[in-house]
Design a protein around this motif. Structure first.
Motif, PDB file in Angstrom:
ATOM      1  N   SER A   1      47.048  41.798  16.346  1.00  0.00           N
ATOM      2  CA  SER A   1      46.349  42.996  16.821  1.00  0.00           C
ATOM      3  C   SER A   1      47.136  43.708  17.900  1.00  0.00           C
ATOM      4  N   PRO A   2      47.626  44.899  17.600  1.00  0.00           N
ATOM      5  CA  PRO A   2      48.325  45.645  18.641  1.00  0.00           C
ATOM      6  C   PRO A   2      47.318  46.167  19.664  1.00  0.00           C
ATOM      7  N   GLY A   3      47.793  46.490  20.843  1.00  0.00           N
ATOM      8  CA  GLY A   3      46.923  47.146  21.827  1.00  0.00           C
ATOM      9  C   GLY A   3      46.201  46.213  22.771  1.00  0.00           C
ATOM     10  N   VAL A   4      46.361  44.902  22.570  1.00  0.00           N
ATOM     11  CA  VAL A   4      45.653  43.959  23.443  1.00  0.00           C
ATOM     12  C   VAL A   4      46.199  44.039  24.864  1.00  0.00           C
ATOM     13  N   THR A   5      47.527  44.049  24.973  1.00  0.00           N
ATOM     14  CA  THR A   5      48.150  44.136  26.291  1.00  0.00           C
ATOM     15  C   THR A   5      47.728  45.425  26.993  1.00  0.00           C
ATOM     16  N   ALA A   6      47.768  46.525  26.248  1.00  0.00           N
ATOM     17  CA  ALA A   6      47.414  47.811  26.846  1.00  0.00           C
ATOM     18  C   ALA A   6      45.988  47.776  27.375  1.00  0.00           C
ATOM     19  N   LEU A   7      45.061  47.249  26.577  1.00  0.00           N
ATOM     20  CA  LEU A   7      43.661  47.210  27.023  1.00  0.00           C
ATOM     21  C   LEU A   7      43.506  46.326  28.260  1.00  0.00           C
ATOM     22  N   MET A   8      44.255  45.232  28.308  1.00  0.00           N
ATOM     23  CA  MET A   8      44.165  44.358  29.486  1.00  0.00           C
ATOM     24  C   MET A   8      44.626  45.107  30.739  1.00  0.00           C
ATOM     25  N   PHE A   9      45.788  45.758  30.637  1.00  0.00           N
ATOM     26  CA  PHE A   9      46.336  46.449  31.806  1.00  0.00           C
ATOM     27  C   PHE A   9      45.437  47.616  32.217  1.00  0.00           C
ATOM     28  N   GLU A  10      44.926  48.358  31.212  1.00  0.00           N
ATOM     29  CA  GLU A  10      44.026  49.481  31.533  1.00  0.00           C
ATOM     30  C   GLU A  10      42.787  48.993  32.266  1.00  0.00           C
ATOM     31  N   THR A  11      42.241  47.885  31.785  1.00  0.00           N
ATOM     32  CA  THR A  11      41.013  47.357  32.397  1.00  0.00           C
ATOM     33  C   THR A  11      41.265  46.969  33.853  1.00  0.00           C
ATOM     34  N   LEU A  12      42.387  46.319  34.104  1.00  0.00           N
ATOM     35  CA  LEU A  12      42.697  45.935  35.483  1.00  0.00           C
ATOM     36  C   LEU A  12      42.900  47.185  36.333  1.00  0.00           C
ATOM     37  N   SER A  13      43.606  48.149  35.778  1.00  0.00           N
ATOM     38  CA  SER A  13      43.898  49.360  36.539  1.00  0.00           C
ATOM     39  C   SER A  13      42.621  50.150  36.853  1.00  0.00           C
ATOM     40  N   GLU A  14      41.699  50.235  35.865  1.00  0.00           N
ATOM     41  CA  GLU A  14      40.429  50.938  36.114  1.00  0.00           C
ATOM     42  C   GLU A  14      39.637  50.282  37.236  1.00  0.00           C
ATOM     43  N   ASN A  15      39.881  48.992  37.445  1.00  0.00           N
ATOM     44  CA  ASN A  15      39.159  48.288  38.500  1.00  0.00           C
ATOM     45  C   ASN A  15      39.979  48.192  39.787  1.00  0.00           C
ATOM     46  N   GLY A  16      41.077  48.940  39.823  1.00  0.00           N
ATOM     47  CA  GLY A  16      41.904  48.972  41.031  1.00  0.00           C
ATOM     48  C   GLY A  16      42.539  47.631  41.346  1.00  0.00           C
ATOM     49  N   ILE A  17      42.819  46.852  40.302  1.00  0.00           N
ATOM     50  CA  ILE A  17      43.421  45.534  40.525  1.00  0.00           C
ATOM     51  C   ILE A  17      44.907  45.597  40.210  1.00  0.00           C
ATOM     52  N   ASN A  18      45.724  45.303  41.202  1.00  0.00           N
ATOM     53  CA  ASN A  18      47.175  45.396  41.035  1.00  0.00           C
ATOM     54  C   ASN A  18      47.735  44.144  40.353  1.00  0.00           C
ATOM     55  N   ILE A  19      48.639  44.373  39.393  1.00  0.00           N
ATOM     56  CA  ILE A  19      49.265  43.246  38.690  1.00  0.00           C
ATOM     57  C   ILE A  19      50.566  42.893  39.399  1.00  0.00           C
ATOM     58  N   GLU A  20      50.717  41.614  39.790  1.00  0.00           N
ATOM     59  CA  GLU A  20      51.921  41.220  40.524  1.00  0.00           C
ATOM     60  C   GLU A  20      52.943  40.496  39.662  1.00  0.00           C
ATOM     61  N   MET A  21      52.472  39.788  38.651  1.00  0.00           N
ATOM     62  CA  MET A  21      53.378  39.103  37.724  1.00  0.00           C
ATOM     63  C   MET A  21      52.693  39.086  36.362  1.00  0.00           C
ATOM     64  N   ILE A  22      53.506  39.024  35.313  1.00  0.00           N
ATOM     65  CA  ILE A  22      52.949  38.989  33.953  1.00  0.00           C
ATOM     66  C   ILE A  22      53.688  37.917  33.169  1.00  0.00           C
ATOM     67  N   SER A  23      52.958  37.170  32.370  1.00  0.00           N
ATOM     68  CA  SER A  23      53.651  36.309  31.418  1.00  0.00           C
ATOM     69  C   SER A  23      52.833  36.251  30.135  1.00  0.00           C
ATOM     70  N   THR A  24      53.501  36.029  29.024  1.00  0.00           N
ATOM     71  CA  THR A  24      52.788  36.035  27.749  1.00  0.00           C
ATOM     72  C   THR A  24      53.274  34.902  26.848  1.00  0.00           C
ATOM     73  N   SER A  25      52.413  34.510  25.927  1.00  0.00           N
ATOM     74  CA  SER A  25      52.827  33.685  24.797  1.00  0.00           C
ATOM     75  C   SER A  25      52.307  34.439  23.579  1.00  0.00           C
ATOM     76  N   SER A  26      52.457  33.876  22.396  1.00  0.00           N
ATOM     77  CA  SER A  26      52.005  34.642  21.234  1.00  0.00           C
ATOM     78  C   SER A  26      50.484  34.771  21.205  1.00  0.00           C
ATOM     79  N   ILE A  27      49.764  33.906  21.908  1.00  0.00           N
ATOM     80  CA  ILE A  27      48.302  34.007  21.890  1.00  0.00           C
ATOM     81  C   ILE A  27      47.701  34.072  23.297  1.00  0.00           C
ATOM     82  N   ARG A  28      48.494  34.482  24.287  1.00  0.00           N
ATOM     83  CA  ARG A  28      47.976  34.565  25.661  1.00  0.00           C
ATOM     84  C   ARG A  28      48.695  35.645  26.451  1.00  0.00           C
ATOM     85  N   ILE A  29      47.958  36.312  27.334  1.00  0.00           N
ATOM     86  CA  ILE A  29      48.568  37.190  28.321  1.00  0.00           C
ATOM     87  C   ILE A  29      47.993  36.802  29.678  1.00  0.00           C
ATOM     88  N   SER A  30      48.873  36.537  30.644  1.00  0.00           N
ATOM     89  CA  SER A  30      48.431  36.168  31.990  1.00  0.00           C
ATOM     90  C   SER A  30      48.937  37.178  32.997  1.00  0.00           C
TER      91      SER A  30
END
Ligand code: ASP
Ligand code: MG
Length: 407
Positions: free
Chosen positions: A354-383
């Motif tokens: 499913s494309p767009g999962v990362t985008a939705l995660m980042f948008e959701t954090l940004s809408e809540n004014g939450i700053n992302i400091e580090m990112i890591s991913t696997s094929s079935i996880r985004i942290s």
């Protein structure tokens, strides 16, 4: 009647007091009446292991690992004997076994030993004799014939290893929650119990803060194809099955949101950007037994870069010390750390397609004014690493955004 071999593991709260132990014995008796063979694995009662560690601390700042192991295995011995007594009272024949008697052979790495071999002959004999073997979790015997422990939470590993060696039909993990949830119910009131998760998803959940199962036990279960059933010893209702991924199943894009506030971030700044530098840093950390989690290296500017990584807060001092040593050897500028971080992760096997999962995660954090400091991913996880005080907000927002709130 369906005959099955069931391994039942009871955690600390499930055997927390006399009444709980009697309830466990009742359930074992019921499982037997339904026509199953049962092997029981127990943890120490309640917080008994913590109490023993505190006691050791009070006695002496010097705690030889061999003796610490000998002390800690006492907790599970108490539970196993009491469970057998309660079973006897119900007319169910049983026998208790220490890890050593159960044939759990480990390496010599005290306080976090790894299982090398399973020789559960005595457990098989007890089953053949119609008894319920009750095994002390979290412990084994080393190749040097010393008593070892398998690391905190290790009773799960004992249970899964026995289930694998005995080719049990299922390994039931009894605890004080009713299963694996789409998020920590203490953080997200609308979290739902998952009826089924794949081994891969469960590994990611366990590795990113899901506290229900010890990561090593899930790895072990996956490797040996042991189906796990996590359920409550308070309500006895069916819980969450952890099984091989079923290719015919429609996978949820996101199954769970997890949070972890147990880590800290270390940054080595002004690192010369040449081959071998990262290798040297992480080799030294590995040599000290420090488990590194997320790693981020910035794009270099003027031949210099920054390397940041996360470690368990309990390893922070050792990690800083190691980095400071390496800093001098490689000519880096500075070592800084930050223990006010937290990690929020989304996990789902359906993410792969499913494309767009990362985008939705980042948008959701940004809408809540939450700053992302580090990112890591696997094929079935985004942290994402965020400020610790925003982790709960992030979990709630993501749980809603990915449609996980209970109806
Ligand atoms: N009693 C041990 C601990 O508290 C092992 C376990 O509960 O699994 O870590
Ligand atoms: Mg436990």
């Amino acid at each position: 009647m369906v005959m099955a071999l069931v391994v039942q593991k009871y955690g600390g709260t499930s055997v927390g007091d006399a009444e709980r132990i009697r309830a466990v014995a009742d359930h074992v008796a019921r499982t037997r009446e339904a026509g199953n063979d049962v092997v029981v694995v127990v943890s120490a009662m309640g917080k008994f292991t913590d109490d023993l560690i505190r006691l050791a601390d009070d006695v002496s700042p010097t705690r030889p690992p061999r003796e610490l192991d000998m002390l800690l295995t006492a907790g599970e011995r108490i539970s196993m004997a009491l469970v057998c007594m309660a079973l006897a009272d119900r007319g169910v024949g049983s026998s208790s076994f220490t890890g050593s008697q159960a044939g759990i052979i480990t390496d010599t790495d005290h306080t976090r030993a790894k299982i090398l071999e399973m020789r559960p002959d005595r457990i098989r004999e007890a089953l053949d004799a119609g008894l319920v073997p009750v095994v002390a979790g979290f412990q084994g015997v080393s190749t040097e014939r010393d008593i070892t422990t398998l690391g905190r939470g290790g009773s799960d590993v004992t249970a899964v290893a026995l289930a694998a060696a005995l080719k049990a039909d299922v390994c039931e993990i009894y605890t004080d929650v009713t299963g694996v949830f789409s998020a920590d119910p203490r953080v997200v009131s609308t979290a739902r119990r998952l009826s089924k998760v794949s081994f891969d998803e469960m590994m990611e959940i366990a590795a990113t803060g899901g506290r229900v199962l010890m990561l090593r036990s899930v790895e072990f279960a996956r490797r040996h194809g042991v189906p796990l059933h996590v359920r409550s010893s308070f309500t006895w209702e069916p819980g969450t099955w952890i099984v091989e991924e079923d290719p015919t199943m429609e996978e949820a894009v996101v199954s769970a949101v997890t949070d972890d506030k147990s880590e800290a971030k270390v940054t080595v700044g002004g690192v010369p950007d040449r081959p071998g530098v990262a290798a040297q840093l992480f080799r030294e950390l590995a040599n000290r037994g420090i488990n590194v989690d997320m790693i981020v290296q910035n794009t270099s500017a003027k031949g210099m870069t920054d390397i940041s990584f996360t470690v368990s807060k309990t390893d922070l001092d050792a990690a800083r010390e190691t980095c400071n040593q390496v800093k001098n050897e490689i000519g880096a500028a500075e070592v800084t750390s930050d223990d006010s971080i937290g990690r929020v992760s989304i996990i789902g096997a359906g993410m792969k397609s499913s494309p767009g999962v990362t985008a939705l995660m980042f948008e959701t954090l940004s809408e809540n004014g939450i700053n992302i400091e580090m990112i890591s991913t696997s094929s079935i996880r985004i942290s994402c690493v965020v400020r610790a005080e925003r982790v709960d907000d992030a979990v709630r927002a993501l749980h809603t955004a990915f449609g996980l709130d209970a109806a």
